[in-house]
Design a protein around this motif. Structure first.
Motif, short mmCIF file in Angstrom:
data_model
loop_
_atom_site.label_atom_id
_atom_site.label_comp_id
_atom_site.label_asym_id
_atom_site.label_seq_id
_atom_site.Cartn_x
_atom_site.Cartn_y
_atom_site.Cartn_z
N ALA A 275 8.44 18.26 -30.37
CA ALA A 275 7.18 17.38 -30.55
C ALA A 275 5.89 18.26 -30.02
O ALA A 275 4.87 17.84 -30.48
CB ALA A 275 7.32 16.23 -28.99
N ILE A 276 5.99 19.20 -29.16
CA ILE A 276 4.89 20.07 -28.98
C ILE A 276 4.25 20.53 -30.18
O ILE A 276 2.93 20.63 -30.67
CB ILE A 276 5.15 21.23 -27.72
CG1 ILE A 276 5.18 20.23 -26.65
CG2 ILE A 276 3.82 22.14 -28.10
CD1 ILE A 276 5.67 21.09 -25.47
N ARG A 277 5.42 21.24 -30.95
CA ARG A 277 4.82 21.82 -32.24
C ARG A 277 4.22 20.96 -33.42
O ARG A 277 3.62 21.16 -33.94
CB ARG A 277 6.25 22.40 -33.12
CG ARG A 277 6.57 23.83 -32.50
CD ARG A 277 7.61 24.65 -33.15
NE ARG A 277 8.91 23.93 -33.29
CZ ARG A 277 10.01 23.72 -32.59
NH1 ARG A 277 9.96 24.52 -31.45
NH2 ARG A 277 10.93 22.96 -32.92
N GLN A 278 5.11 19.59 -33.39
CA GLN A 278 4.48 18.73 -34.39
C GLN A 278 2.95 18.14 -33.98
O GLN A 278 2.17 17.92 -34.96
CB GLN A 278 5.25 17.49 -34.38
CG GLN A 278 6.43 17.60 -35.20
CD GLN A 278 7.40 16.54 -35.21
OE1 GLN A 278 8.43 16.27 -34.58
NE2 GLN A 278 6.97 15.59 -36.03
N LEU A 279 2.55 18.15 -32.60
CA LEU A 279 1.40 17.60 -32.32
C LEU A 279 0.29 18.89 -32.10
O LEU A 279 -0.72 18.48 -31.91
CB LEU A 279 1.61 16.89 -30.73
CG LEU A 279 0.49 16.01 -30.29
CD1 LEU A 279 -0.05 14.90 -31.14
CD2 LEU A 279 0.85 15.48 -28.94
N ALA A 280 0.69 20.12 -32.02
CA ALA A 280 -0.18 21.00 -31.51
C ALA A 280 -1.38 21.19 -32.78
O ALA A 280 -2.53 21.52 -32.54
CB ALA A 280 0.39 22.48 -31.47
N PRO A 281 -1.27 21.05 -33.93
CA PRO A 281 -2.37 20.98 -34.84
C PRO A 281 -3.39 19.94 -34.59
O PRO A 281 -4.56 20.47 -34.88
CB PRO A 281 -1.67 20.63 -36.28
CG PRO A 281 -0.41 20.94 -36.14
CD PRO A 281 -0.13 20.75 -34.59
N ALA A 282 -3.28 19.06 -33.72
CA ALA A 282 -4.40 18.27 -33.35
C ALA A 282 -5.20 18.73 -32.42
O ALA A 282 -6.56 18.35 -32.39
CB ALA A 282 -3.75 16.84 -32.69
N GLU A 283 -4.92 19.93 -31.78
CA GLU A 283 -5.74 20.39 -30.80
C GLU A 283 -6.93 21.40 -31.30
O GLU A 283 -7.93 21.50 -30.79
CB GLU A 283 -4.92 21.54 -29.94
CG GLU A 283 -5.57 21.99 -28.67
CD GLU A 283 -4.35 22.63 -27.60
OE1 GLU A 283 -4.61 22.79 -26.55
OE2 GLU A 283 -3.66 23.41 -28.35
#
Length: 159
Positions: A88-96
């Motif tokens: 989940a972290i990998r999937q969401l990280a690009p939003a940072e």
């Protein structure tokens, strides 16, 4: 690595991912809790970030967590393993890459929960989704604790 630099790019990723979730229906609220091994049970305070989704609002963390857990609709809770949290972290990280917008789910999952799992490997991670504001008579303890966290957040924000 892919990055999303604008709110429009994040919304587009939300819509793209949601489109891959057959039968997906956005929940009223969602969150992930960290329940220490020595806790007597799940409590509202174990849910550091509470997401209440207003009509028309996008919630990329909710769609990401639905993808990871298999959630599609209704009120439900899921136990997560470390690997699922990391996914989940990998999937969401690009939003940072969108730096003028906070990312409390990503920061909590990555910067609090992962290190906490290292020191408390028997702790439980629970993803909870609430279909509506309505309480059911047969809610699991994790769902009831998350619902309390939602209510506390709503009171703090004047809802």
């Amino acid at each position: 690595m892919q990055q999303w630099h604008t709110a429009e790019e994040i919304a587009a990723e939300h819509d793209r991912l949601a489109g891959t979730l057959h039968g997906w229906h956005p929940p009223y609220a969602h969150g992930v809790g960290f329940i220490p091994a020595d806790a007597p049970g799940p409590l509202a305070e174990h849910f550091q970030v509470v997401n209440v989704v207003d009509a028309g609002q996008h919630s990329l963390p909710g769609v990401v967590m639905a993808d990871v857990t298999g959630y599609r609709r209704g009120t439900a809770s899921y136990t997560l393993g470390r690997g699922e949290l990391e996914r989940a972290i990998r999937q969401l990280a690009p939003a940072e890459a969108l730096t003028d917008h906070p990312h409390p789910n990503l920061w909590t999952w990555r910067d609090r929960y992962l290190p906490a799992l290292a020191t408390d490997p028997n702790a439980r991670l629970i993803a909870v989704f609430l279909a509506t504001k309505e309480v059911s008579d047969d809610e699991a303890a994790e769902v009831a604790a998350f619902r309390e966290a939602v209510e506390a957040t709503n009171q703090d924000e004047g809802h």
